[in-house]
Design a protein around this motif. Structure first.
Motif, PDB file in Angstrom:
ATOM      1  N   LEU A  42      26.320  43.440  38.438  1.00 47.88           N
ATOM      2  CA  LEU A  42      27.319  42.588  39.079  1.00 47.88           C
ATOM      3  C   LEU A  42      28.723  43.013  38.673  1.00 47.88           C
ATOM      4  O   LEU A  42      29.639  43.053  39.501  1.00 47.88           O
ATOM      5  CB  LEU A  42      27.063  41.141  38.655  1.00 47.88           C
ATOM      6  N   ALA A  43      28.880  43.350  37.397  1.00 47.79           N
ATOM      7  CA  ALA A  43      30.197  43.767  36.908  1.00 47.79           C
ATOM      8  C   ALA A  43      30.640  45.039  37.628  1.00 47.79           C
ATOM      9  O   ALA A  43      31.791  45.152  38.054  1.00 47.79           O
ATOM     10  CB  ALA A  43      30.148  43.994  35.403  1.00 47.79           C
ATOM     11  N   ILE A  44      29.693  45.965  37.795  1.00 42.85           N
ATOM     12  CA  ILE A  44      30.027  47.205  38.504  1.00 42.85           C
ATOM     13  C   ILE A  44      30.468  46.890  39.934  1.00 42.85           C
ATOM     14  O   ILE A  44      31.470  47.387  40.425  1.00 42.85           O
ATOM     15  CB  ILE A  44      28.829  48.172  38.518  1.00 42.85           C
ATOM     16  N   TRP A  45      29.714  46.007  40.580  1.00 42.31           N
ATOM     17  CA  TRP A  45      30.047  45.647  41.959  1.00 42.31           C
ATOM     18  C   TRP A  45      31.424  45.008  42.047  1.00 42.31           C
ATOM     19  O   TRP A  45      32.240  45.357  42.891  1.00 42.31           O
ATOM     20  CB  TRP A  45      29.005  44.680  42.516  1.00 42.31           C
ATOM     21  N   ILE A  46      31.673  44.055  41.155  1.00 47.72           N
ATOM     22  CA  ILE A  46      32.922  43.311  41.257  1.00 47.72           C
ATOM     23  C   ILE A  46      34.111  44.211  40.961  1.00 47.72           C
ATOM     24  O   ILE A  46      35.111  44.184  41.679  1.00 47.72           O
ATOM     25  CB  ILE A  46      32.890  42.101  40.302  1.00 47.72           C
ATOM     26  N   LEU A  76      36.991  45.031  43.565  1.00 49.06           N
ATOM     27  CA  LEU A  76      38.408  44.779  43.310  1.00 49.06           C
ATOM     28  C   LEU A  76      39.221  46.049  43.527  1.00 49.06           C
ATOM     29  O   LEU A  76      40.295  46.015  44.131  1.00 49.06           O
ATOM     30  CB  LEU A  76      38.613  44.258  41.883  1.00 49.06           C
ATOM     31  N   VAL A  77      38.681  47.166  43.062  1.00 50.47           N
ATOM     32  CA  VAL A  77      39.388  48.439  43.228  1.00 50.47           C
ATOM     33  C   VAL A  77      39.510  48.787  44.711  1.00 50.47           C
ATOM     34  O   VAL A  77      40.585  49.126  45.211  1.00 50.47           O
ATOM     35  CB  VAL A  77      38.655  49.571  42.459  1.00 50.47           C
ATOM     36  N   LEU A  78      38.379  48.641  45.433  1.00 50.25           N
ATOM     37  CA  LEU A  78      38.379  48.975  46.858  1.00 50.25           C
ATOM     38  C   LEU A  78      39.358  48.113  47.629  1.00 50.25           C
ATOM     39  O   LEU A  78      40.139  48.594  48.445  1.00 50.25           O
ATOM     40  CB  LEU A  78      36.970  48.800  47.438  1.00 50.25           C
ATOM     41  N   ASP A  88      44.131  34.979  45.697  1.00 52.12           N
ATOM     42  CA  ASP A  88      44.489  35.437  44.364  1.00 52.12           C
ATOM     43  C   ASP A  88      43.321  35.192  43.425  1.00 52.12           C
ATOM     44  O   ASP A  88      42.949  34.064  43.155  1.00 52.12           O
ATOM     45  CB  ASP A  88      45.757  34.755  43.848  1.00 52.12           C
ATOM     46  N   ILE A  89      42.694  36.284  42.984  1.00 49.79           N
ATOM     47  CA  ILE A  89      41.567  36.168  42.062  1.00 49.79           C
ATOM     48  C   ILE A  89      42.110  36.328  40.649  1.00 49.79           C
ATOM     49  O   ILE A  89      42.512  37.409  40.244  1.00 49.79           O
ATOM     50  CB  ILE A  89      40.496  37.225  42.375  1.00 49.79           C
ATOM     51  N   THR A  90      42.140  35.220  39.912  1.00 48.91           N
ATOM     52  CA  THR A  90      42.646  35.254  38.547  1.00 48.91           C
ATOM     53  C   THR A  90      41.520  35.646  37.602  1.00 48.91           C
ATOM     54  O   THR A  90      40.347  35.546  37.969  1.00 48.91           O
ATOM     55  CB  THR A  90      43.157  33.866  38.135  1.00 48.91           C
ATOM     56  N   PRO A  91      41.872  36.103  36.397  1.00 45.69           N
ATOM     57  CA  PRO A  91      40.820  36.409  35.412  1.00 45.69           C
ATOM     58  C   PRO A  91      39.905  35.212  35.179  1.00 45.69           C
ATOM     59  O   PRO A  91      38.699  35.365  35.003  1.00 45.69           O
ATOM     60  CB  PRO A  91      41.611  36.746  34.147  1.00 45.69           C
ATOM     61  N   LEU A  92      40.482  34.016  35.234  1.00 43.10           N
ATOM     62  CA  LEU A  92      39.677  32.814  35.013  1.00 43.10           C
ATOM     63  C   LEU A  92      38.597  32.685  36.093  1.00 43.10           C
ATOM     64  O   LEU A  92      37.447  32.353  35.804  1.00 43.10           O
ATOM     65  CB  LEU A  92      40.573  31.568  35.003  1.00 43.10           C
TER      66      LEU A  92
END
Lengths: 450, 303
Positions: A281-285, A289-291, A310-314
């Motif tokens: 999941l981390a790889i996907w996310i 985000l990069v894409l 806006d996707i915050t770290p939280l």
């Protein structure tokens, strides 16, 4: 503890170091991209030019249709609709397909046909004959009374199923007739176009704190998040089921139980597989985000104004928390099922139950996307079993007050504690039972006895 | 200290599953450095007893002492258990599985790797180290399972039907390996239906049936206690002597010899003397022990 870690490591490596893991990890972004691109690709494949006869006794409509279908005009339209697609990320699939059709720019060959003074019946007969002889592909009959309310434009085609071509021609005809009507009524077409242009409808969501949030893109992102959690839970739940049944079938369980405590073994398995899921999941996310970041940069370079939620770290942290809650709920159920049954097939039948919950959660996330603040959205986003999918979706669509998130975490945590307690009891007895499936009364006895 | 001579002590152990009694008031000792045969028909309670010894399940009554203390994590690490009809992880490499099993017994990876190499070499399976289980033949995977049992250098080995499914050459090979382990001072509990193998390997045995102990002790004691004096006889003449009921209780004809069961209190020497006196020509006169097989069948049927 050392043995527990050994189990975690074993289960983690067993999944992550397999080529299927790599494949799935790479494949999901590719599939997601394909899902977005392939329909466009399919419709962009041009068919052969359509040979068409237009029978127009008034002689007024045909030139306009021809003009509408001309290369220059088509090119212009394609350009315009491309711009629109970029802006309009949330457009429905249907709309997108139409836009794509516009982009392709169908080509038509106009075949001359002397209608002269023939009757409509005679014309139809002759042209139908030409179609069966494959001289032409289609013909359109423009009625003389094109402006009358009951005027009928009759279109006959060898390939009436070709929606793209047909809708293209239909639009061109409609536009042609409209232009003619305007000309008849002495209204300047450019003036009308100018007056009937669309307003700029800028959508902004205001959440309960009064913050403004740009509405565009939220829905897509929330949907993708829901889908991602749903798929991961489904895949890793099945992994657990298969792994548990394998150990039972091969009686490796017996060796394992003589080396470590059943509880250590079960939890080690859950944690190990859970970490593998988290890795994926981390790889996907991160790649998503990069894409998205790259895509965004490209679009703003192209002068398209677009914003993503806006996707915050939280938000990301919440997302992982709810994934883990979901994972432990479903993985524990799968482990419990695995220890009760004797074969993978049998396990599959029982697995319908957790899958049903997952599907309900997934569908509920649509309700949540549409109205994140409704009562229903509140209840489904705190309910055990459903919350792991619906809550992240809701947080993204519109972050609820903190106490609701905390309550959801608490309730689902409690559900996990109960399920683990239950599964541990069933696991230690069930894993050593061979030959037959445990019945519900038996399982109930194991739970009560220990 | 008791550990020096007794590896395992089972005292008045019982286990019930609802109405069903799997093990009932079972007691026996397994002495250090000996091969102990744990015999009994299917469903006698062997597997349940073994599971209690390895600490998978707890007895309802009685107690089990391993190495002079109750079962714990530490004592579990000193046992190597090979269950009946076990398997391996299908899609894992041989080396990885063995490493995992060793790690679960608290063996460090460096140490495990050394022992894996040693044992695969001993089993002549070194070239299979990086192969998956699915590539192995049945005999090979059984040997790998055996390796997983001894990898952590256990003091007590519990082998449940270890030779089933092996070809005769491999059975001989494995018996040799077990003998080596015994020579190293390991204690071995050996559960089987194959009486001929048990007879060859075991120093001591226990026979259980229907959850209870039937007979136990050293192989010699058990055979003597069986109390049947059998004689293999090949002779011409002297038939009148054999009809004397005070000497012979039963005669069974074999291919070219007869098996004579002596009557109670009869003496073999006396029978031989009488036969010679009666002018019989004797080409074979051999006192034979009852086979474990015969004892097994007799005892299991008799209850």
């Amino acid at each position: 503890m050392k043995k527990f870690l050994a189990v975690v490591k074993h289960e983690y490596k067993k999944i992550v170091l397999k080529w299927t893991f790599l494949l799935a990890t790479l494949l999901f972004p590719v599939l997601a991209a394909a899902f977005a691109v392939v329909p466009a690709l399919i419709f962009s494949i041009k068919g052969e030019p359509t040979r068409i006869v237009i029978v127009d006794q008034t002689g007024k409509i045909t030139p306009r249709i021809k003009e509408n279908l001309s290369k220059e005009k088509t090119a212009k339209k394609v350009e315009k609709s491309r711009e629109e697609t970029l802006k309009d990320l949330t457009a429905s699939r249907d709309e997108q397909m139409k836009n794509v059709a516009e982009q392709t720019g169908e080509t038509f060959n106009f075949v001359e046909y002397g209608a002269d003074a023939k009757s409509i019946e005679q014309i139809k007969r002759e042209l139908t004959g030409k179609i069966t002889d494959k001289e032409i592909d289609a013909y359109l009959i423009v009625p003389p009374n094109y402006d009358a309310p009951d005027a009928k434009f009759e279109f006959f085609s060898r390939k009436a199923g070709d929606i793209v071509t047909n809708s293209f021609l239909e639009r061109a005809t409609n536009n042609a007739v409209r232009s003619q009507r305007l000309a008849d009524a002495n209204i300047e077409e450019d003036k009308l176009k100018d007056l009937s242009r669309n307003v700029d409808f800028s959508k902004t969501t205001i959440n309960e704190k009064g913050d403004e949030k740009n509405g565009e893109g939220i829905f897509a992102a929330a949907f993708i998040i829901g889908l991602m959690i749903y798929i991961t839970l489904l895949i890793y739940g099945q992994q657990i089921l298969a792994a548990v049944i394998e150990e039972k079938e091969t009686r490796i369980a017996e060796i394992l139980f003589s080396s470590a405590k059943p509880f250590e073994l079960m939890m080690g398995k859950l944690v190990g597989v859970g970490l593998a899921g988290l890795t994926q999941l981390a790889i996907w996310i991160i790649s998503a985000l990069v894409l998205v970041g790259i895509g965004l940069a490209n679009m703003s370079a192209a002068g398209v104004d677009i914003s993503i939620p806006d996707i915050t770290p939280l938000t990301v942290i919440y997302f992982f928390i709810f994934f883990l809650l979901g994972f432990f709920i479903y993985a524990t159920i799968y482990a419990l099922i695995g220890s009760m049954v004797t074969t993978v097939q049998e396990g599959g039948q029982f697995a319908m139950l957790p899958i049903m919950f997952l599907i309900i959660g997934f569908y509920m996330s649509f309700t949540v996307i549409r109205d994140p603040n409704s009562n229903l959205s509140f209840w489904v986003s705190i309910a055990p079993f459903l919350a792991p999918i619906t809550m992240p979706v809701r947080i993204l669509a519109e972050t609820p007050p903190f106490w609701q998130i905390a309550l959801s975490i608490l309730l689902n945590g409690a559900a996990i504690a109960f399920l683990v307690w239950l599964a541990a009891r069933v696991y230690r007895v069930g894993m050593l039972m061979y030959g037959k499936r445990a019945t519900i009364p038996e399982v109930w006895k194991w739970i009560r006895q220990s | 200290m008791s550990e020096q001579n007794t590896t395992l002590r089972v005292e008045n152990v019982s286990k019930h599953y609802g109405e069903f009694t799997a093990v009932s008031d079972l007691s026996f000792d397994v002495k250090a450095g000996r091969v102990f045969g744990f015999l009994g028909p299917n469903g006698a309670g062997k597997t349940t007893t073994i599971r209690m010894i390895v600490g998978i399940i707890a007895p309802d009554e009685g107690k089990i002492e391993l190495f002079g203390e109750r079962i714990s994590n530490a004592s579990q690490n000193r046992i190597g258990y090979l269950p009946e009809e076990r398997g391996l992880y299908k899609k894992m490499k041989v080396q990885d599985q063995l490493r995992y099993f060793a790690a679960l017994k608290d063996v460090s990876q460096a140490e495990a790797d050394k022992r894996i190499d040693f044992w695969l070499d001993r089993m002549k399976l070194s070239e299979w180290k990086k192969k998956k289980t699915t590539d192995l033949s049945k005999g090979m995977s059984q040997k790998i399972q055996f390796v997983s049992t001894v990898l952590h250098n256990p003091d007590l080995l519990i082998l449940d039907e270890p030779f089933s499914g092996l070809d005769p050459v491999n059975v001989e090979f494995m018996i040799e390996v077990v003998a080596e382990l015994k020579a190293q001072g390991k204690t071995i509990i050996f559960s089987t239906h194959l009486m001929s193998t048990a007879e060859r390997l075991c120093d001591d045995i226990i026979l259980i049936n229907k959850s209870r102990k039937v007979v136990g002790g050293s192989l010699r004691e058990v055979k003597e206690g069986f109390g049947k004096n059998l004689i293999a006889l090949r002779s011409i003449g002297g038939d009148a002597v054999l009809e004397d009921k005070s000497l012979v209780s039963k005669i069974s004809e074999h291919a070219d010899e007869r098996e004579i069961e002596l009557a109670e209190n009869a003496d073999a020497q006396n029978l031989l003397k009488r036969l010679i006196e009666n002018g019989a020509t004797i080409s074979k006169f051999e006192q034979i022990e009852p086979s474990l097989n015969a004892i097994f069948i007799e005892k299991v049927k008799g209850i």
